[in-house]
Design a protein around this motif. Structure first.
Motif, PDB file in Angstrom:
ATOM      1  N   ARG A   1      13.740 -29.080  50.116  1.00  0.00           N
ATOM      2  CA  ARG A   1      12.546 -29.922  50.096  1.00  0.00           C
ATOM      3  C   ARG A   1      11.770 -29.928  51.400  1.00  0.00           C
ATOM      4  NH1 ARG A   1      16.392 -32.793  47.591  1.00  0.00           N
ATOM      5  NH2 ARG A   1      16.949 -33.850  49.530  1.00  0.00           N
TER       6      ARG A   1
ATOM      7  N   GLY B   1       8.379 -27.788  51.804  1.00  0.00           N
ATOM      8  CA  GLY B   1       7.301 -28.304  50.963  1.00  0.00           C
ATOM      9  C   GLY B   1       6.802 -29.649  51.446  1.00  0.00           C
ATOM     10  N   ASN B   2       7.731 -30.521  51.856  1.00  0.00           N
ATOM     11  CA  ASN B   2       7.336 -31.836  52.375  1.00  0.00           C
ATOM     12  C   ASN B   2       6.499 -31.695  53.631  1.00  0.00           C
ATOM     13  OD1 ASN B   2       8.644 -33.142  50.329  1.00  0.00           O
ATOM     14  ND2 ASN B   2      10.369 -33.869  51.560  1.00  0.00           N
TER      15      ASN B   2
ATOM     16  N   ARG C   1       4.596 -29.172  54.649  1.00  0.00           N
ATOM     17  CA  ARG C   1       3.237 -28.701  54.347  1.00  0.00           C
ATOM     18  C   ARG C   1       2.394 -29.819  53.732  1.00  0.00           C
ATOM     19  NH1 ARG C   1       6.377 -24.196  53.073  1.00  0.00           N
ATOM     20  NH2 ARG C   1       6.560 -24.810  50.873  1.00  0.00           N
ATOM     21  N   TYR C   2       3.016 -30.591  52.864  1.00  0.00           N
ATOM     22  CA  TYR C   2       2.279 -31.687  52.209  1.00  0.00           C
ATOM     23  C   TYR C   2       1.886 -32.761  53.231  1.00  0.00           C
ATOM     24  CZ  TYR C   2       1.413 -35.784  49.294  1.00  0.00           C
ATOM     25  OH  TYR C   2       0.854 -36.900  48.725  1.00  0.00           O
TER      26      TYR C   2
END
Length: 542
Positions: A247, A250-251, A253-254
């Motif tokens: 995770r 992705g976290n 980048r978000y």
């Protein structure tokens, strides 16, 4: 060494000797290459035997380690159970130990089943706390943390007011506390406890949980608290530790995209997150909840905001009270002290003797169950999160002591107890509390006491059956009063005006017990039967 180990050693050794004898007899029937293989086969058998012995010894050493640790703990806890459980950390760790760690020990022993141990576990498991109990104990620590403004580090080191012996929370304990909060979507407390786990981990303390797991929970919880820069920093730290985390990438980048968007909307340039500063108790604001007077209530529990002025104190008196020349009080009147002037709250000294208290506790203990409140719509008793205690109800016919206490309450107050509710005994353990509430039913709760047929609760008589080292005060948020438990004393106030209208100033609360154990018993006195004992007044607020 266990019998099983000895038996296996014997069998494997016998097999190895037989194998060697067989090939010695038929030595010349095998090429030298195959004989060499047999040598290595034997070596593998010996190595396998050593690994088996090592595994058994490791298991035995682990069980011995458990036994030694638990022996020390149980010796300390059983020397004085009440003092031991008076520390909320000890109470939490007992819940955690019995729910989680004993299960781990069970799994360890089950690797080589032991009927005696398993039968004992089966017999006693029904009395063990379950996952809900462990979760409740964790929430109790968080409740104390909020009410008394204690930081996670103080809790983890066991530094609590009134405690001379510290109980330590390990990295894994703090992680479990944070995970409990996280699973309840309580990101405020998840941040505080995951940060403490990380702090102790960075300080070099031993731990089982991985730093990646702590950072994973912490970074997302910080994001939920609205702190994107810190969430980004923590997630980067997670990626640096475990670049393959499912995770983290992705976290990150978000979070970065979201922060960039927010800064653009504010016409600010994207900046690198500041150097991480430790998260403290006041770093984030605790979210508001359903209780409007929470800050006032918790402040009073801490001794803040008490409105006892010198002018008000000058209006408070102490006196001897004979219940309007009641025959049972003439020779030994009660010592009565004013606790508050308006509404009038009084305390009676020596309301219960030590022997009476012990007898009441003895009768109540087998019946203690999760305390209930009366549903204002249905009148049915039910449990509620805002009341955390164990309670039991005792009838006067059960024991002369209960009958005597009921009679004493009637003599002191001048009100009949024939229509009162049974004597309720309540025990508040770690974090035990009863948030602000009214004892009487309001106009929007017409059926609250309908089944009793005795009218509303006109008055409350509250016996304190223990001293409390820290916390546990009875507070009145409306007018800023705090009344502290004192063993053997009782406090009394009217919930209704003489007109029968409710006195909304009497909304009160039982503060969480920080250190110690709180025992109380109370008598809720109802309207019926008081017509000539407390006649109606001429105005609504008489």
């Amino acid at each position: 060494m266990s019998v099983q180990v000895i038996c296996v050693i014997y069998i494997l050794t016998l097999a190895a000797i037989t194998l060697r004898y067989k090939y010695c007899v038929k030595l010349f029937r095998f090429p030298s290459g195959q004989m060499t293989d047999l040598i290595y086969t034997e070596k593998e058998l010996v190595q396998s035997l050593k690994e088996y012995i090592q595994a058994e010894e490791s298991k035995l050493a682990a069980v011995k380690s458990w036994a030694n640790k638990l022996d020390v703990l149980t010796r300390a806890s059983t020397s004085d159970p009440e003092v031991y459980l008076a520390h909320p950390v000890n109470a939490y760790k007992l819940m955690k130990r019995l729910n989680t760690e004993w299960s781990e020990l069970e799994s360890l022993v089950l690797q080589d089943p032991s009927d005696g141990f398993i039968s004992n576990m089966t017999v006693h498991r029904q009395y063990f706390p379950d996952e809900e109990d462990e979760k409740g104990a964790a929430k109790a620590l968080m409740r104390l943390q909020d009410t008394y403004k204690l930081d996670s580090e103080s809790f983890s080191k066991g530094k609590l007011p009134g405690m001379h012996h510290n109980a330590i929370l390990t990295v894994d304990d703090c992680y479990d506390m944070g995970k409990t909060a996280y699973n309840e979507a309580d990101y405020y407390h998840a941040v505080l406890w995951m940060q403490q786990a990380l702090r102790q981990m960075d300080a070099g303390e031993e731990h089982v949980v991985s730093k990646a797991d702590v950072l994973d929970y912490l970074s997302y919880s910080v994001y939920q608290m609205g702190d994107l820069p810190r969430a980004i920093e923590l997630t980067r730290r997670l990626v640096a530790i475990d670049s393959s985390h499912q995770r983290a990438g992705g976290n990150l980048r978000y979070f970065e995209k979201l922060l960039s968007k927010q800064l653009k909307e504010l016409n600010q340039e994207v900046q690198e997150p500041a150097t991480e500063e430790p998260i403290q108790l006041g770093t984030y604001k605790r979210p508001k909840d359903y209780l409007p007077e929470r800050e006032i209530y918790e402040g009073l529990c801490r001794g803040e905001g008490v409105k006892m002025t010198s002018e008000r104190r000058s209006r408070l008196y102490c006196r001897y009270h004979d219940g309007n020349r009641n025959p049972r009080l003439l020779l030994q009147p009660m010592k009565e002290e004013d606790e508050w002037d308006s509404p009038h709250i009084v305390r009676y000294l020596n309301a219960l003797s030590d022997s009476e208290i012990e007898k009441i506790k003895e009768l109540a203990k087998p019946r203690l169950a999760r305390a209930t409140v009366r549903d204002p719509k249905t009148g049915v008793l039910t449990t509620a999160n805002y009341r955390v205690s164990k309670s039991a109800w005792l009838e006067g016919e059960e024991d002369p002591v209960i009958e005597r206490v009921n009679q004493r309450i009637e003599d002191i107050t001048g009100l009949t107890t024939q229509t009162a509710e049974l004597l309720q005994i309540a025990n508040y353990g770690v974090g035990g509390q009863y948030e602000p509430h009214f004892d009487f039913s309001r106009k929007d709760e017409p059926d609250a006491f309908k089944t009793l047929g005795t009218g509303n609760r006109v008055a409350t008589f509250l016996n304190y059956m223990s001293d409390v080292e820290a916390g546990g005060a009875t507070v009145f948020p409306d007018f800023g009063a705090a009344i502290y438990p004192k063993k053997g004393t009782a406090v009394f106030w009217y919930n209704l005006f003489r007109s029968g209208e409710g006195d909304y100033r009497t909304r009160h609360a039982a503060c969480p017990v920080l250190v110690g154990c709180k025992w109380v018993s109370n008598k809720w006195i109802h309207e019926r039967g008081q017509e000539f004992r407390r006649p109606c007044g001429l105005t609504e607020v008489d």
